[in-house]
Design an enzyme around this catalytic site. Structure first.
Site, PDB file in Angstrom:
ATOM      1  N   ASP A   9      -6.569   2.820 -16.297  1.00  0.00           N
ATOM      2  CA  ASP A   9      -6.309   3.245 -14.933  1.00  0.00           C
ATOM      3  C   ASP A   9      -7.685   3.296 -14.246  1.00  0.00           C
ATOM      4  O   ASP A   9      -8.710   3.422 -14.926  1.00  0.00           O
ATOM      5  CB  ASP A   9      -5.655   4.630 -14.981  1.00  0.00           C
ATOM      6  CG  ASP A   9      -5.522   5.253 -13.631  1.00  0.00           C
ATOM      7  OD1 ASP A   9      -4.964   4.599 -12.747  1.00  0.00           O
ATOM      8  OD2 ASP A   9      -5.986   6.403 -13.461  1.00  0.00           O
ATOM      9  N   ASP A  11      -8.642   5.069 -10.715  1.00  0.00           N
ATOM     10  CA  ASP A  11      -8.977   6.350 -10.082  1.00  0.00           C
ATOM     11  C   ASP A  11      -8.734   7.496 -11.060  1.00  0.00           C
ATOM     12  O   ASP A  11      -7.607   7.703 -11.507  1.00  0.00           O
ATOM     13  CB  ASP A  11      -8.106   6.577  -8.843  1.00  0.00           C
ATOM     14  CG  ASP A  11      -8.403   5.581  -7.732  1.00  0.00           C
ATOM     15  OD1 ASP A  11      -9.579   5.259  -7.543  1.00  0.00           O
ATOM     16  OD2 ASP A  11      -7.457   5.146  -7.062  1.00  0.00           O
TER      17      ASP A  11
HETATM   18  P1  B16 Z   1      -4.373   2.857  -2.468  1.00  0.00           P
HETATM   19  P2  B16 Z   1      -4.808   4.756  -9.922  1.00  0.00           P
HETATM   20  C1  B16 Z   1      -3.945   5.389  -7.487  1.00  0.00           C
HETATM   21  O1  B16 Z   1      -4.871   4.772  -8.312  1.00  0.00           O
HETATM   22  C2  B16 Z   1      -4.414   6.762  -7.050  1.00  0.00           C
HETATM   23  O2  B16 Z   1      -4.475   7.652  -8.154  1.00  0.00           O
HETATM   24  C3  B16 Z   1      -3.438   7.323  -6.046  1.00  0.00           C
HETATM   25  O3  B16 Z   1      -3.872   8.579  -5.608  1.00  0.00           O
HETATM   26  C4  B16 Z   1      -3.318   6.352  -4.868  1.00  0.00           C
HETATM   27  O4  B16 Z   1      -2.358   6.828  -3.927  1.00  0.00           O
HETATM   28  C5  B16 Z   1      -2.888   4.988  -5.386  1.00  0.00           C
HETATM   29  O5  B16 Z   1      -3.830   4.542  -6.348  1.00  0.00           O
HETATM   30  C6  B16 Z   1      -2.778   3.960  -4.292  1.00  0.00           C
HETATM   31  O6  B16 Z   1      -4.066   3.747  -3.766  1.00  0.00           O
HETATM   32  O7  B16 Z   1      -3.938   3.621  -1.269  1.00  0.00           O
HETATM   33  O8  B16 Z   1      -5.872   2.661  -2.572  1.00  0.00           O
HETATM   34  O9  B16 Z   1      -3.623   1.543  -2.623  1.00  0.00           O
HETATM   35  O10 B16 Z   1      -4.994   6.182 -10.366  1.00  0.00           O
HETATM   36  O11 B16 Z   1      -3.476   4.146 -10.305  1.00  0.00           O
HETATM   37  O12 B16 Z   1      -5.989   3.860 -10.262  1.00  0.00           O
HETATM   38 MG    MG Z   2      -5.519   7.658 -11.946  1.00  0.00          MG
END
Ligand code: B16
Ligand code: MG
Length: 214
Positions: A9, A11
């Site tokens: 993953d 974030d």
């Molecule tokens: P975006 P991950 C996720 O990333 C985040 O944890 C989540 O908070 C966010 O809403 C989602 O990506 C979408 O992100 O708006 O940048 O497309 O933890 O799956 O790497």
């Molecule tokens: Mg994450």
């Protein structure tokens, strides 16, 4: 070795964008007079942008919003978020993460990203990891958000490795569920580890170097 690949993953595992997400959702919500706090923000971990917006709108009680209104609000949040991502640099990639990635690669493992974020390519560029991974599966190539396994299944397909030989690394409970639903073992950090969501619940990402040898 039991595993041939590790799917990370982004974030909350490779880098930490939580605070930027929080501030951007908070600014959007404040602009609409919607109550928003860090507890609600925690529920957005690993959840796609539009599904996150629906969670934020649970506290909204104004006139009905059309799909176009919702897309405008999500775009507004993303503009604020993207602006803050410019603050990220190679300094946001910790030694602990980089040494673990390099160590796993030196052991012959394939490395991939499995992230819900559509901003994945931009973030990888900011932290100096553009072109580093053998495969990148992200919010741009999926139609279903975690806990659906699609993002991890696609990463395994890109690598050409069977799901049971892939280890997923996650910080979100929804992400751990996604890995398990895809037939993969999951090693957790942060919030997901605190909730005991993984087959391994780690305090440090370095523990992966031992887990893959088990
Ligand atoms: P975006 P991950 C996720 O990333 C985040 O944890 C989540 O908070 C966010 O809403 C989602 O990506 C979408 O992100 O708006 O940048 O497309 O933890 O799956 O790497
Ligand atoms: Mg994450």
């Amino acid at each position: 070795m039991k595993f041939q690949a590790v799917i990370f993953d982004l974030d909350g595992v490779i880098c930490f964008t939580d605070e930027y997400h929080y501030r951007a959702w908070k600014a959007m919500a404040d602009g609409m007079g919607i109550y928003f706090d860090r507890t609600i923000n925690n529920r957005l971990r690993g959840v796609s942008r539009m599904a996150s917006l629906e969670i934020v709108l649970e506290k909204y009680d104004g006139p009905a919003l059309s799909q176009a209104d919702k897309e405008r609000l999500a775009a507004q949040k993303n503009d604020i978020y993207r602006e803050s991502l410019h603050e990220m640099s190679t300094a946001d990639l910790s030694d602990e993460v980089k040494e673990t990635l390099d160590g796993l690669r030196a052991m012959g493992l394939k490395l991939a990203i499995g992230s819900s974020s559509k901003n994945t390519p931009f973030i990888l560029g900011q932290i100096g990891l553009a072109g580093y991974f053998d495969a990148v599966s992200d919010g741009n190539n999926i139609t279903r958000s975690k806990p659906d396994p699609e993002v991890f299944v696609k990463a395994a397909q890109m690598l050409g490795i069977a799901p049971e030989r892939c280890l997923v690394v996650e910080d979100a409970v929804s992400g751990a569920e996604a890995g398990h639903a895809g037939g993969m073992k999951v090693a957790c950090l942060g919030d997901a580890a605190k909730n005991g969501a993984g087959d391994w619940n780690m305090e440090s990402i370095r523990e992966l170097l031992d887990i893959v040898k088990e």
